[in-house]
Design an enzyme around this catalytic site. Structure first.
Site, PDB file in Angstrom:
ATOM      1  N   TYR A 149      38.647  30.934   7.147  1.00  8.11           N
ATOM      2  CA  TYR A 149      38.930  31.505   8.204  1.00  8.11           C
ATOM      3  C   TYR A 149      38.115  32.117   9.367  1.00  8.11           C
ATOM      4  O   TYR A 149      38.456  32.410  10.711  1.00  8.11           O
ATOM      5  CB  TYR A 149      39.343  33.472   7.751  1.00  8.11           C
ATOM      6  CG  TYR A 149      40.622  33.383   6.798  1.00  8.11           C
ATOM      7  CD1 TYR A 149      41.317  33.635   6.956  1.00  8.11           C
ATOM      8  CD2 TYR A 149      39.656  33.425   5.430  1.00  8.11           C
ATOM      9  CE1 TYR A 149      42.237  33.517   6.844  1.00  8.11           C
ATOM     10  CE2 TYR A 149      40.741  33.246   4.577  1.00  8.11           C
ATOM     11  CZ  TYR A 149      41.758  33.431   4.753  1.00  8.11           C
ATOM     12  OH  TYR A 149      42.711  33.115   3.627  1.00  8.11           O
TER      13      TYR A 149
ATOM     14  N   PHE B  93      42.861  45.813   1.080  1.00  9.70           N
ATOM     15  CA  PHE B  93      44.307  45.915   0.993  1.00  9.70           C
ATOM     16  C   PHE B  93      45.115  44.029   1.648  1.00  9.70           C
ATOM     17  O   PHE B  93      44.055  43.485   0.538  1.00  9.70           O
ATOM     18  CB  PHE B  93      44.236  46.155   2.548  1.00  9.70           C
ATOM     19  CG  PHE B  93      43.385  45.569   3.833  1.00  9.70           C
ATOM     20  CD1 PHE B  93      44.188  44.234   4.600  1.00  9.70           C
ATOM     21  CD2 PHE B  93      42.083  46.407   3.821  1.00  9.70           C
ATOM     22  CE1 PHE B  93      43.427  43.601   5.339  1.00  9.70           C
ATOM     23  CE2 PHE B  93      41.846  45.128   5.157  1.00  9.70           C
ATOM     24  CZ  PHE B  93      42.618  44.613   5.893  1.00  9.70           C
TER      25      PHE B  93
END
Length: 357
Positions: free
Chosen positions: A68, A357
């Site tokens: 990322y 999440f």
């Protein structure tokens, strides 16, 4: 052949403001279709859509470190934890104010009281993301996945002298025995407090639960003293392998930088490299007497050069520009610029994200 799930969240930033962000989740590519640019296309589409919606940044939890960074994300908070040897710790340090009362509560009340309590508490700690209604349902056993079992925790709330709820703790106890002696581990799954008294009272209870041999604290940045320390802090060792937790990607630089607060009366010009173009350019950051900031494009000489990921690492106060410069991830164009950036972005409490999440 891939998936990208975007969640509408907000992120607490230094100073207590809440920044609208895109929560990136369920990002995956079918193994047989790797190396075809699918992940890059999904990420570009998701980030561009976030910009159009007015979301100032994106956040995610990274499973693979090298992936990322190339999309402008950087670790912004750390995740650790600690274990307290209950017997050897001596309990809570004596003489601390633990006024108020504790009572056990049911899942329905947690769903009613929890959201407002959490939103108040997270304004005092940068790095926390919002908990949507579905998150509270999962935390209280009302929305389980197929095949998922619910191990209901014990949940207590703390009330102050006026009867106002100021804290909440959820925990489980494994009930282990060793050589016919109780040797149970108490694991804290959630701890929310809006006052120091509430936090201390909750920890006083956790350190006094019968049969508990050790308490495992919730994930947080290790190496910092607990808000409610045991009598012998040496018995509160941090987790041995702290890890990156929340990753941050800035998308609207003026919106993201002006949302937080800074030391007053400072100015620094940043040259930011962003191949995706979201925050690319030279920007002047000026702080006012009240700690607010103004961020404007600037055509003059810059003091510090860095890329979008490095700036994201600084934003919540979890990293230092001088460390980035020493690692070759930022470049001083004006002597002293890295130290000035350290002062600008420093926070009194390290950022912490309690949720995934």
């Amino acid at each position: 052949m891939g998936t990208f799930r975007g969640l509408a969240l907000d992120l607490s930033v230094p100073g207590g403001a809440l920044l609208p962000v895109l929560g990136v989740s369920s990002l995956a590519v079918v193994p047989a279709h790797r190396r075809r640019g699918i992940l890059s296309a999904l990420m570009a589409h998701g980030l561009n859509a976030a910009v159009e919606r007015g979301e100032a940044a994106a956040v995610l939890h990274s499973a693979e470190y090298p992936v990322y960074g190339r999309y402008g994300f950087a670790p912004a908070t750390r995740h650790g934890g600690f274990t307290v040897d209950v017997t050897a710790s001596g309990g809570l340090r004596p003489g601390l104010d633990i006024s108020g009362s504790l009572r056990e509560t049911a899942p329905e009340e947690v769903r009613r009281l929890g959201p407002a309590l959490f939103d108040e508490a997270r304004r005092n700690r940068a790095g926390a993301v919002s908990r949507p209604e579905w998150s509270w349902r999962r935390r209280t056993g009302a929305a389980l996945l197929p095949g998922e079992e619910w191990d209901a925790p014990t949940v207590l709330v703390h009330q102050d002298g006026a009867g106002q709820v100021r804290g909440l703790v959820a925990y489980t106890v494994d009930g282990k025995w060793s050589d016919r002696v109780p040797d149970a581990t108490l694991t804290v799954t959630d701890l929310i407090a809006t006052t120091a008294q509430a936090r201390r009272a909750l920890w006083a209870h956790l350190l006094s639960v019968d049969w508990g041999a050790q308490d495992r604290g919730p994930g947080r940045r290790p190496g910092r003293p607990a808000a409610a320390p045991p009598a012998r802090p040496a018995r509160r060792p941090p987790a041995p392998h702290p890890a990156d937790c929340l990753w941050l990607r800035l998308l609207d630089l003026p919106a993201a930088l002006t949302a937080r607060t800074y030391p007053p009366g400072l100015r620094l010009t940043l040259r930011v490299a962003d191949p995706a173009g979201h925050v690319d350019g030279t920007w002047l950051l000026r702080t006012g007497a009240d700690g607010s900031a103004e961020v404007t494009p600037d055509g003059g000489p810059a003091g510090l050069a860095l890329d979008a990921a490095a700036l994201a690492a600084l934003h919540l106060g979890g990293e230092q520009a001088s460390r980035l410069a020493a690692a070759g991830l930022a470049t001083e164009l004006t002597p002293g610029a890295a130290r000035l950036a350290d002062t600008l972005f420093r926070t009194s409490a390290e950022p912490w994200c309690p949720d995934h999440f």
